[in-house]
Design an enzyme around this catalytic site. Structure first.
Site, PDB file in Angstrom:
ATOM      1  N   SER A  64      51.695  67.696  20.113  1.00  0.00           N
ATOM      2  CA  SER A  64      52.240  66.433  19.604  1.00  0.00           C
ATOM      3  C   SER A  64      53.293  66.650  18.531  1.00  0.00           C
ATOM      4  O   SER A  64      53.313  67.672  17.851  1.00  0.00           O
ATOM      5  CB  SER A  64      51.126  65.559  19.016  1.00  0.00           C
ATOM      6  OG  SER A  64      50.128  65.314  19.956  1.00  0.00           O
TER       7      SER A  64
HETATM    8  N1  SAH Z   1      45.774  69.200  20.496  1.00  0.00           N
HETATM    9  C1  SAH Z   1      46.695  70.020  21.244  1.00  0.00           C
HETATM   10  C2  SAH Z   1      47.608  69.256  22.169  1.00  0.00           C
HETATM   11  C3  SAH Z   1      46.889  68.704  23.282  1.00  0.00           C
HETATM   12  S1  SAH Z   1      47.758  68.270  24.744  1.00  0.00           S
HETATM   13  C4  SAH Z   1      47.558  70.895  20.353  1.00  0.00           C
HETATM   14  O1  SAH Z   1      47.499  70.759  19.134  1.00  0.00           O
HETATM   15  O2  SAH Z   1      48.286  71.710  20.899  1.00  0.00           O
HETATM   16  C5  SAH Z   1      46.343  67.639  25.574  1.00  0.00           C
HETATM   17  C6  SAH Z   1      45.345  68.683  26.002  1.00  0.00           C
HETATM   18  O3  SAH Z   1      44.233  68.023  26.569  1.00  0.00           O
HETATM   19  C7  SAH Z   1      45.889  69.619  27.068  1.00  0.00           C
HETATM   20  O4  SAH Z   1      45.713  70.944  26.652  1.00  0.00           O
HETATM   21  C8  SAH Z   1      45.017  69.296  28.287  1.00  0.00           C
HETATM   22  O5  SAH Z   1      44.783  70.418  29.105  1.00  0.00           O
HETATM   23  C9  SAH Z   1      43.745  68.800  27.632  1.00  0.00           C
HETATM   24  N2  SAH Z   1      42.901  67.972  28.489  1.00  0.00           N
HETATM   25  C10 SAH Z   1      43.272  67.096  29.441  1.00  0.00           C
HETATM   26  N3  SAH Z   1      42.178  66.527  29.999  1.00  0.00           N
HETATM   27  C11 SAH Z   1      41.097  67.067  29.383  1.00  0.00           C
HETATM   28  C12 SAH Z   1      39.684  66.895  29.516  1.00  0.00           C
HETATM   29  N4  SAH Z   1      39.139  66.048  30.386  1.00  0.00           N
HETATM   30  N5  SAH Z   1      38.882  67.617  28.717  1.00  0.00           N
HETATM   31  C13 SAH Z   1      39.391  68.484  27.805  1.00  0.00           C
HETATM   32  N6  SAH Z   1      40.713  68.682  27.634  1.00  0.00           N
HETATM   33  C14 SAH Z   1      41.554  67.993  28.415  1.00  0.00           C
END
Ligand code: SAH
Length: 211
Positions: A64
């Site tokens: 983000s």
């Molecule tokens: N917090 C992260 C950014 C997250 S992007 C950072 O600081 O870099 C969103 C993330 O959620 C991605 O890595 C994606 O793979 C994960 N995601 C998507 N669906 C998910 C689920 N059902 N359970 C766990 N993670 C999930």
């Protein structure tokens, strides 16, 4: 680019992106100035690590925008002794910011590869108060519940019930919800009641539902 240049960029990010938009919490600002965001992005994007935008981290996922990271962290009002659940480990950047501010972070990622990379990075950086799980974050992480705070960093169409259930009395959850149009929502539990407040319009990658 050298360590010092990155440090300067972090300071500018805090002043020019966070403070001017109303992020006030001293501890949050300190954590944002400390955590080296450039360590969490692909090599070719390091010069852009402190830009005012989200960045791709591989596997179609994004880290983000710094302001959103700071905003979501600030609304949780973390004091230092909390146990926090993060859904969507991704690059591990948000987990590092949280780990600076609380006692223990539990982070769940659906992709094994991303989880493994984040774990390696964060242990290299010396974080020992983060626990990792590969799995479906819509189910939360029951074994360690309840949590004082929950942060979800991918957007479901609807708030998953297990996450509400895993929130401690007095706890807060920040979560983006929606499909074409998403908003950040803040949930606050008191006893059996849960208050819900609509905050900013946002754009997150979808929370994949594995069931
Ligand atoms: N917090 C992260 C950014 C997250 S992007 C950072 O600081 O870099 C969103 C993330 O959620 C991605 O890595 C994606 O793979 C994960 N995601 C998507 N669906 C998910 C689920 N059902 N359970 C766990 N993670 C999930």
């Amino acid at each position: 680019m050298r360590t010092n240049d990155f440090r300067k960029k972090r300071k500018q990010m805090v002043e020019g992106q966070l403070k001017v938009r109303g992020i006030r919490g001293e501890r949050v600002l300190e954590a944002m100035e400390k955590v080296e965001r450039h360590r969490f992005v692909p090599n070719d994007l390091k010069p852009n690590a402190y830009d005012d935008e989200p960045l791709p981290i591989g596997s179609g996922q994004t880290i983000s925008q710094p302001y959103i990271v700071a905003y979501m962290t600030e609304v949780l009002k973390l004091k230092g002794e909390e146990r926090v659940l993060e859904i969507g480990t991704g690059s591990g950047y948000q987990a590092a910011v949280l780990a600076e501010l609380v006692k223990e972070v539990f982070t769940v990622e659906v992709y094994e590869e991303l989880s493994g990379r984040a774990r390696q990075k964060l242990s290299e950086l010396g974080y020992s108060n983060i626990r990792y799980k590969t799995g479906d974050g819509t189910l939360g992480w029951k074994e360690n519940a309840p949590y004082d705070a929950i942060m979800v960093t991918a957007a479901p169409a609807k708030t998953p019930d297990p996450l509400k259930e895993q929130l401690e009395d007095g706890g807060r959850m920040i979560i983006p919800v929606g499909q074409a149009f998403q908003y950040l929502f803040l949930f606050e539990r008191s006893g059996q009641k849960i208050k819900k407040k609509k905050l900013l319009p946002v754009r997150f990658v979808p929370l994949i539902s594995v069931q």
